[in-house]
Motif scaffolding. Structure first.
Motif, short mmCIF file in Angstrom:
data_model
loop_
_atom_site.label_atom_id
_atom_site.label_comp_id
_atom_site.label_asym_id
_atom_site.label_seq_id
_atom_site.Cartn_x
_atom_site.Cartn_y
_atom_site.Cartn_z
N ALA A 14 11.40 -11.38 31.55
CA ALA A 14 12.16 -12.63 31.70
C ALA A 14 13.56 -12.32 32.23
O ALA A 14 14.20 -11.35 31.80
N ARG A 70 16.34 -21.59 41.19
CA ARG A 70 15.84 -20.25 40.85
C ARG A 70 14.91 -19.69 41.93
O ARG A 70 14.88 -18.47 42.16
N SER A 87 15.50 -15.21 38.20
CA SER A 87 15.70 -15.73 36.85
C SER A 87 14.39 -16.24 36.26
O SER A 87 14.31 -17.36 35.72
N LYS A 89 11.24 -17.13 34.04
CA LYS A 89 11.09 -17.53 32.65
C LYS A 89 9.64 -17.33 32.21
O LYS A 89 8.73 -17.24 33.04
N ASP A 92 7.03 -19.50 33.71
CA ASP A 92 6.66 -19.31 35.12
C ASP A 92 5.36 -18.51 35.25
O ASP A 92 4.83 -18.36 36.35
N SER A 127 8.51 -11.31 27.61
CA SER A 127 9.80 -11.43 26.89
C SER A 127 10.38 -10.06 26.58
O SER A 127 9.73 -9.05 26.72
#
Length: 127
Positions: A14, A70, A87, A89, A92, A127
């Protein structure tokens, strides 16, 4: 044979960046509408971004609200489309598809209006 071949993608943390490319072949796509869609597990395919030809070497770009700022879509050549994703996330994550259709028609975000599709590329944001 008219086809779209995708490259790029993969696994990223991320906040990181990835770039997708789509190479069209079989004819000129210079005045075609080309775009990117994605599909997360258990969800419908959704619009990400698209470019519409509006004149010689001029393209209009449209983005889904969730990726504005983004992501950047670009027509590198008349037959090459790319998607720079910054960027990133967790949300995504999904399979990303390149797509193309004739220049005419409304609704850049309507998946059903595209008649040529790439093979799909997995993007996983961790993450």
């Amino acid at each position: 044979q008219v086809q779209l071949v995708q490259s790029g993608g993969g696994l990223v943390q991320a906040g990181g960046s990835l770039r997708l490319s789509c190479a069209a072949s079989g004819r000129s796509f210079s005045n075609s509408t080309m775009g990117w869609f994605r599909q997360a597990p258990g969800k419908e395919r959704e619009f990400v971004a698209a470019t519409k030809w509006i004149g010689i070497n001029r393209y209009y770009a449209e983005y889904a609200d969730s990726v504005k700022v983004r992501f950047t879509i670009s027509r590198d050549t008349e037959n090459t489309l790319s998607l720079q994703m910054n960027s990133l996330k967790l949300e995504d994550t999904g399979v990303y598809y390149c797509a193309a259709r004739p220049a005419s028609g409304l609704g850049l975000g309507r998946a059903g209006s595209y008649n040529i599709w790439g093979q799909g590329t997995q993007i996983t944001v961790s993450s």
